[in-house]
Design an enzyme around this catalytic site. Sequence first.
Site, PDB file in Angstrom:
ATOM      1  CE  LYS A 123      -3.847   2.090   2.628  1.00 18.30           C
ATOM      2  NZ  LYS A 123      -4.722   1.950   3.830  1.00 18.30           N
TER       3      LYS A 123
ATOM      4  CB  SER B 110      -7.997   3.888   2.844  1.00 18.62           C
ATOM      5  OG  SER B 110      -7.178   3.259   3.811  1.00 18.62           O
TER       6      SER B 110
ATOM      7  CB  SER C 287      -8.337   1.009   5.675  1.00 18.35           C
ATOM      8  OG  SER C 287      -9.071   2.191   5.510  1.00 18.35           O
TER       9      SER C 287
HETATM   10  N1  GLN Z   1     -13.233   4.529   6.337  1.00 14.26           N
HETATM   11  C1  GLN Z   1     -12.507   4.975   7.489  1.00 14.26           C
HETATM   12  C2  GLN Z   1     -12.061   6.401   7.304  1.00 14.26           C
HETATM   13  O1  GLN Z   1     -12.338   6.947   6.301  1.00 14.26           O
HETATM   14  C3  GLN Z   1     -11.346   4.073   7.783  1.00 14.26           C
HETATM   15  C4  GLN Z   1     -10.107   4.409   7.031  1.00 14.26           C
HETATM   16  C5  GLN Z   1      -8.933   3.578   7.466  1.00 14.26           C
HETATM   17  O2  GLN Z   1      -9.075   2.584   8.169  1.00 14.26           O
HETATM   18  N2  GLN Z   1      -7.753   4.017   7.066  1.00 14.26           N
HETATM   19  O3  GLN Z   1     -11.444   6.965   8.148  1.00 14.26           O
END
Ligand code: GLN
Length: 502
Positions: free
Chosen positions: A79, A158, A182
Amino acid sequence: MSAPLHTLGVADLARGLAAKAFSSVELTQALQARMAQHAGLGAFLATNQEGALAEASAADAAIAAGSAGPLTGIPLAHKDIFVTDFARSGLATTAGSQMLKGYASPFDATVVARLVAAGTVTLGKLNCDEFAMGSANENSAYGPARNPWDPTRVPGGSSGGSATAVAARLVPAATGTDTGGSIRQPASFTGITGIKPTYGVCSRYGMVAFASSLDQAGPMARSAEDCALLLSAMSGFDERDATSAERPPQDFHAQMLRPREGASASKPLQGLRIGLPKEFFPAALTADVNGAVRSALAELEKLGATLVDVSLPRTELSIPVYYLIAPAEASSNLSRFDGVKFGHRAEQHGDLLDMYKKTRAEGFGPEVKRRIMIGAYVLSHGYYDAYYLQAQKLRRMIADDFQACFQRCDVIAGPVAPTVAWALGQKRNPLQDYLADIFTLPGSLAGLPGMSVPAGFANSEEGGGLPVGLQLIGNYFQEGQLLHTAHALQQATDWHLKEPTL
Ligand code: GLN
């Protein structure tokens, strides 16, 4: 070995490499060809063909010399939240943001360094939401990633590029990060397996920081077994991360295989108590998700587990709590992007303050700006007590609720997300995305390990045959038990083996 190399997971590839059925160079070339063929999925932000092939031939030499480890010669991708030493790898690090376009890191993240030391081959860097803020990969400054099951749908986020690449069989495994879901949510949306370990198990050193009290790295792969192999190499104490857990190195693969006391071959989960929080099965849960999750639970019962009703009464509150704490920490972490030391700097500007303002206005996308503003607001004088302090208190109560559940069960199960993957390019209200995090946020706030395990497919017309994930949440440092449970399920079912047709 006759199966095409891209169809094999990490454990099978490791066996093939050890048996010299194929070389790491052949494997790397096969995957690079497939990556090029499916570049339209938007999974990758950077690749280094020559660098990867050099790593692969070094791995082949180690295998020939008999000095290979379990991951030597296994290709994977990271990532783009993990920094990669540009001089070593030729790979820039962007965090999905214009702010870091072309950024050449002078060092590797600890997770990357450990996987490199384990002999893995780095195929490239994977698309993600800007600074990992999002649930659909649509907040990436470099365009969306597409769900391989249906390219008109999002892969989740994400870690969307990681999920897309693994599900599309471009890579056998990838790294991801999970702050509020995420790893788990994109794994669920694309039919792969992902684990977010207990906070502190993987070092955060060199992970571009979003919300430091929540950020955690983890593997995303085709099976629990492959995740276990990756996690053993990625994890472990790191003195450069002040919140790293001081524990001896763990062999998660051995923990995954260790039989339960009283278990038998047909009942490997005998005696396992699985708690179902009633708040995780609301009336509003789609029939697609409910149906798949229930069928996976029925399989777990057949394997000897018993289901018990539990409650996480503050589940709904985890949304406002997370969306105060995470932006608060983000506003602080992102203050470093001011155009002075690294990253984007506005070309046209007046004095220093004007340079800061223009740099940040140009470099950050709308969701990141929204969170910086919310974070600065909830931390400001006069509002700190009303918002941030209250959220911290509730966070503790949410963690206590889990401990009450774990008095009555060993593992908690439920859906990962209320729906399957939604359509790309919809004008969704940010609040819709925040609300869809409801089942992953409680475990994140408590710092608990959580997994997404394929549990079947949606059969309604709207569900479009898309994958559904089962979430398993364990108590602190119970990754081995989660992986054991998921592995038992995957030995008895084939949902995780289904491949999208591209
Ligand atoms: N969807 C969540 C956010 O937008 C989680 C994102 C994440 O875990 N990096 O913060």
